[in-house]
Write a protein that holds these residues in place. Structure first.
Motif, mmCIF file in Angstrom:
data_model
loop_
_atom_site.group_PDB
_atom_site.id
_atom_site.type_symbol
_atom_site.label_atom_id
_atom_site.label_comp_id
_atom_site.label_asym_id
_atom_site.label_seq_id
_atom_site.Cartn_x
_atom_site.Cartn_y
_atom_site.Cartn_z
ATOM 1 N N GLN A 48 0.672 -1.124 -0.199
ATOM 2 C CA GLN A 48 0.329 -0.510 0.030
ATOM 3 C C GLN A 48 0.929 1.654 -0.006
ATOM 4 O O GLN A 48 0.588 2.489 -0.617
ATOM 5 C CB GLN A 48 -0.732 0.023 1.277
ATOM 6 C CG GLN A 48 -2.311 -0.707 1.371
ATOM 7 C CD GLN A 48 -2.882 -1.110 2.765
ATOM 8 O OE1 GLN A 48 -2.086 -0.688 3.434
ATOM 9 N NE2 GLN A 48 -4.370 -2.150 2.208
ATOM 10 N N LYS A 49 2.109 1.366 0.752
ATOM 11 C CA LYS A 49 2.510 2.310 0.337
ATOM 12 C C LYS A 49 4.119 2.220 -0.712
ATOM 13 O O LYS A 49 4.365 3.363 -0.874
ATOM 14 C CB LYS A 49 3.642 2.173 1.475
ATOM 15 C CG LYS A 49 3.301 1.767 3.276
ATOM 16 C CD LYS A 49 2.954 3.124 3.355
ATOM 17 C CE LYS A 49 1.943 3.700 4.916
ATOM 18 N NZ LYS A 49 1.353 4.633 4.665
ATOM 19 N N GLY A 50 3.750 1.168 -1.695
ATOM 20 C CA GLY A 50 4.342 1.247 -2.659
ATOM 21 C C GLY A 50 5.871 1.305 -2.771
ATOM 22 O O GLY A 50 6.417 1.032 -3.651
ATOM 23 N N GLU A 51 5.778 0.253 -1.996
ATOM 24 C CA GLU A 51 7.675 -0.352 -1.803
ATOM 25 C C GLU A 51 6.983 -1.449 -2.756
ATOM 26 O O GLU A 51 6.071 -2.017 -2.894
ATOM 27 C CB GLU A 51 7.491 -1.356 -0.767
ATOM 28 C CG GLU A 51 8.106 0.624 0.380
ATOM 29 C CD GLU A 51 7.937 0.014 1.765
ATOM 30 O OE1 GLU A 51 8.345 -1.826 1.940
ATOM 31 O OE2 GLU A 51 8.569 0.318 2.636
ATOM 32 N N SER A 52 8.219 -1.973 -3.839
ATOM 33 C CA SER A 52 8.436 -2.766 -4.872
ATOM 34 C C SER A 52 8.314 -3.971 -3.777
ATOM 35 O O SER A 52 8.586 -4.127 -2.562
ATOM 36 C CB SER A 52 9.744 -2.650 -5.493
ATOM 37 O OG SER A 52 11.318 -3.554 -4.270
ATOM 38 N N PRO A 53 8.081 -5.411 -3.932
ATOM 39 C CA PRO A 53 8.178 -6.630 -3.895
ATOM 40 C C PRO A 53 9.073 -6.519 -2.851
ATOM 41 O O PRO A 53 8.708 -7.314 -1.975
ATOM 42 C CB PRO A 53 7.085 -7.829 -4.905
ATOM 43 C CG PRO A 53 6.429 -7.022 -5.656
ATOM 44 C CD PRO A 53 7.743 -5.222 -5.918
#
Length: 74
Positions: A48-53
């Motif tokens: 949700q925070k937009g970090e890559s997997p």
């Protein structure tokens, strides 16, 4: 006359402090879940925070080491 108003002000202030202390003791505990949080919730939050997997997995692994997140199961 001034002494009487000062005494009255002190009584009112003391009564107010007493009531707030009683109210604070009577308040129920909040149902907020504290650490450690589930690993899947951590992955969901990083997404949700937009970090890559891959960065989200690394981030959650660091939080596992700190004790903030439960280790993954399976």
């Amino acid at each position: 006359m001034r002494r009487m108003s000062l005494a009255l002000a002190l009584v009112v202030a003391a009564g107010g402090l007493g009531l707030s202390a009683v109210a604070a003791q009577a308040a129920p505990a909040s149902p907020v879940q504290g650490p450690p949080f589930p690993y899947q919730d951590c992955l969901k939050a990083t997404k949700q925070k937009g970090e890559s997997p891959s960065y989200g997995k690394w981030h959650c692994d660091q939080l596992v080491k700190k004790g903030w997140v439960k280790p993954p199961t399976g």
